[in-house]
Design a protein around this motif. Structure first.
Motif, short mmCIF file in Angstrom:
data_model
loop_
_atom_site.label_atom_id
_atom_site.label_comp_id
_atom_site.label_asym_id
_atom_site.label_seq_id
_atom_site.Cartn_x
_atom_site.Cartn_y
_atom_site.Cartn_z
N GLU A 73 -72.14 48.77 11.38
CA GLU A 73 -72.40 47.34 11.19
C GLU A 73 -71.56 46.83 10.02
OE1 GLU A 73 -74.16 45.52 13.14
OE2 GLU A 73 -75.13 47.09 14.32
N ALA A 74 -70.72 45.86 10.31
CA ALA A 74 -69.88 45.30 9.25
C ALA A 74 -70.72 44.47 8.29
CB ALA A 74 -68.79 44.42 9.87
N ASP A 75 -71.77 43.87 8.81
CA ASP A 75 -72.59 42.96 8.00
C ASP A 75 -74.06 43.29 8.26
OD1 ASP A 75 -74.02 40.91 6.89
OD2 ASP A 75 -72.83 39.30 7.79
N LEU A 76 -74.67 43.96 7.30
CA LEU A 76 -76.04 44.42 7.50
C LEU A 76 -77.01 43.25 7.65
CD1 LEU A 76 -76.14 47.32 4.87
CD2 LEU A 76 -75.93 47.51 7.36
N LYS A 77 -76.72 42.16 6.97
CA LYS A 77 -77.60 40.99 7.06
C LYS A 77 -77.64 40.45 8.49
CE LYS A 77 -77.34 38.40 3.24
NZ LYS A 77 -77.02 37.26 2.35
N SER A 78 -76.47 40.33 9.09
CA SER A 78 -76.41 39.85 10.48
C SER A 78 -77.06 40.86 11.42
CB SER A 78 -74.98 39.65 10.94
OG SER A 78 -74.28 38.89 10.01
N ALA A 79 -76.85 42.15 11.14
CA ALA A 79 -77.44 43.17 12.01
C ALA A 79 -78.96 43.02 12.02
CB ALA A 79 -77.05 44.56 11.50
N MET A 98 -78.65 47.61 1.79
CA MET A 98 -79.67 47.50 2.83
C MET A 98 -80.88 46.74 2.31
SD MET A 98 -79.95 48.25 6.02
CE MET A 98 -79.10 49.75 6.52
N LEU A 99 -81.24 46.98 1.09
CA LEU A 99 -82.37 46.25 0.49
C LEU A 99 -82.06 44.75 0.40
CD1 LEU A 99 -85.08 45.98 -0.94
CD2 LEU A 99 -84.03 46.91 -3.01
N GLU A 100 -80.84 44.43 0.02
CA GLU A 100 -80.44 43.01 -0.03
C GLU A 100 -80.54 42.37 1.36
OE1 GLU A 100 -76.53 42.63 -1.63
OE2 GLU A 100 -77.00 43.84 -3.39
N ALA A 101 -80.03 43.09 2.35
CA ALA A 101 -80.03 42.54 3.71
C ALA A 101 -81.45 42.37 4.23
CB ALA A 101 -79.23 43.45 4.64
N ALA A 102 -82.31 43.32 3.90
CA ALA A 102 -83.70 43.22 4.36
C ALA A 102 -84.40 42.04 3.70
CB ALA A 102 -84.44 44.52 4.08
N VAL A 103 -84.23 41.89 2.40
CA VAL A 103 -84.88 40.76 1.70
C VAL A 103 -84.43 39.44 2.31
CG1 VAL A 103 -84.94 39.50 -0.50
CG2 VAL A 103 -85.39 41.97 -0.46
N ARG A 111 -73.51 50.53 -4.48
CA ARG A 111 -73.78 49.64 -5.62
C ARG A 111 -75.27 49.31 -5.66
NH1 ARG A 111 -74.69 44.66 -3.76
NH2 ARG A 111 -73.60 43.88 -1.92
N ARG A 112 -75.68 48.87 -6.83
CA ARG A 112 -77.08 48.58 -7.05
C ARG A 112 -77.50 47.32 -6.28
NH1 ARG A 112 -79.21 48.36 -13.23
NH2 ARG A 112 -79.03 50.62 -13.35
N ALA A 113 -78.71 47.34 -5.75
CA ALA A 113 -79.20 46.18 -5.00
C ALA A 113 -79.37 44.97 -5.91
CB ALA A 113 -80.55 46.51 -4.36
N ALA A 114 -78.88 43.84 -5.44
CA ALA A 114 -79.11 42.57 -6.13
C ALA A 114 -79.70 41.60 -5.10
CB ALA A 114 -77.81 42.03 -6.73
#
Lengths: 348, 348
Positions: free
Chosen positions: A211-217, A237-242, A265-268
């Protein structure tokens, strides 16, 4: 009686990915003659647990090292204590006798001298002994407590699990299905994704590496949003889930393996989402939830007896293969509970 | 009767810091003759609330815009609805009559036509009317609900409040002191810091702009760690607080003003800390906590009657000064509750 006990000690701290060179296989003579009154027990270890959290103990510094005894830093040269299953071969503790099967805090070694006060429980052989480092051990309790106590699921909730083929994730997904939730998991290769969908009953699953973009996935898999995210990985992944959580969504933070080796990298996560969607992000450790231990064991055993839970194990052989088994965790090579079998489940 | 109603409309969306140019002062005739059966009320507005969250409504896009009615995006040319206090000047709603004092969702305008279903409550003049946009209005409920319902304080807890001289922060600190907690606040200049320590009873306070390293600063003020962090700012302060939380610490996310204008960077708190310290980070909106509204009003009124709460207000004058009052929020110019007085608390 005396044996040559092989054990693994920390040789040098991990920077980045762990490897064989972080450990040293040592040997020391061990006498089975225990001092009366010491209440000690000697266990011959059959299976030892291989868990990601150990990496944080084998670092120059990690904020986790002060959190709990089990997560304290290991000194250079120190043996690695770890959860395991074995048989009592010597005891001056009235609670244990020779040939008792036990599970508890043992170590990456062939024999462990267990001091009083250390977690050690008698077990039966109703289930394969290896289950007691997995589905009936800390991984199982972590999944059960994290899902039921922290996520507080409702029937019909949409649940997302990362590292879903891992020791904890695969059980979270299965518990979620048993609780009537809709469950999607992600994993790092096709075989794992197939396992989730075909064997473990996940409603859907995807390979996050494709997946190029986890948020879209996640938007694709959860068009109406996520109620519960059981996070084992942190990072992007945490960013995308939030970003995809529903109002009042719950995130259980079980681990952040993508952040352990310094490669991710660290989740923001967007805290504006956290505010407006009233999201709760909660870190937890299984051993704070021991009040549900009996319920967890009886419920889980019952599921196992009736074939409602699939047990996925990934077992290596031999003390000398513990370091490579551990390193493999961080490459995502394992499927299900990773452990190492040290002896042939026999007393002698 | 008919008046020329002055109101503020959105002229262009905010990019970065808001300014006067984002708004346009318009005038439209308003007849006091209401259609029978419409249940409408016309309120002459005395005080209107100036709140940071409005910025997210005046952007091309913000994830907050879908969260709730009050946070929906404002269209270009649209009037800005906002909490306020005023007096009924016309009513065909049997629940309200002329001369009633009311507080509710009004607008950045001199008169508001209130449609049925909009929040509108009758108030008394026991306290200064401006209190009903602050300590007895949404800011007060946010502080009370966020602190008591979300943070769940225990006597003796160590509490940190950011933006502590702001409309919500100053009340959180005072509620925390009344609950027997140890409270430290941070603010952006010496006058505010002095106010916190000398007038509001905070145990300590500091100017975050004078701290090169926020993490070290918090370690100095909380050598044993933080139990509760009431976050109004996000960004680096949230990271520093998480690093200094105690085990089982609670973070209430009320707002992340440092992230609203794009000047600060997004918070990337160490999730390893969140896991191992079992921290809960929870976003909230006051209006989800209406079940404690009556308790909040009666407790807070009682504190006010007995002088146990200090009320800090920062009131500008005149509809034409609303945009500059709003822009000043994001420069940290306000002390306490920011509002604008539109009329002289008189019906005519």
């Amino acid at each position: 009686m005396e044996v040559e006990n092989k054990y693994l000690a920390v040789k040098e701290y991990v920077h980045g990915q762990p490897s064989d060179s972080n450990f040293e296989l040592k040997t020391a003579p061990l006498s089975f003659t225990l001092k009366e009154g010491s209440n000690q027990v000697i266990v011959k270890n059959f299976y030892v647990s291989i868990d990601p959290y150990q990496i944080n103990r084998i670092k120059d510094y990690s904020s986790s090292q002060k959190a709990a005894n089990f997560s304290s830093q290991l000194g250079l040269g120190q043996r690695v204590d770890a959860f395991g299953v074995g048989m009592v071969v010597a005891s001056v503790n009235p609670e244990f006798k020779e040939d008792d099967l036990v599970a508890g805090l043992l170590g990456w070694e062939e024999y462990t001298v267990v001091h009083p006060g250390t977690i050690l429980n008698k077990i039966t052989d109703e289930f394969p002994l290896s289950y007691h480092v997995g589905v009936l051990g800390p991984s199982g309790l972590t999944a059960y407590a994290g899902f039921f106590d922290v996520c507080k699921p409702n029937k019909g909730d949409k649940v997302f699990v990362s590292a879903a083929s891992g020791s904890v994730g695969n059980l979270v997904g299965q518990f979620a299905k048993l609780a009537g939730c809709y469950v999607v998991g992600c994993a790092g290769n096709k075989n794992k994704v197939d396992l989730l969908k075909e064997k473990l009953g996940f409603d859907d699953a995807f390979n996050y590496k494709e997946e190029a973009d986890l948020k879209s996935a996640l938007q694709r898999y959860f068009p109406d949003g996520i109620d519960i995210y059981f996070d084992n990985v942190g990072g992007e992944m945490l960013e995308a889930a939030v970003a995809n959580m529903k109002a009042f969504g719950r995130v259980a933070l079980c681990g952040v393996i993508s952040e352990y080796t310094g490669t991710g990298r660290r989740a923001a996560p967007d805290m504006l989402d956290v505010v407006y969607k009233r999201i709760t992000i909660r870190g937890f450790l299984a051993y704070d939830h021991l009040q549900i231990y009996d319920e967890y064991i009886s419920t889980t055993s019952d599921h196992l007896r009736h074939g409602r839970l699939q047990v996925i194990e990934d077992i290596s052989q031999g003390i000398e293969n513990v370091p490579s088994a551990f390193a493999a965790l961080f490459r995502g090579d394992n499927v299900g509970k990773k452990s190492v079998q040290l002896n042939e489940n026999k007393r002698v």
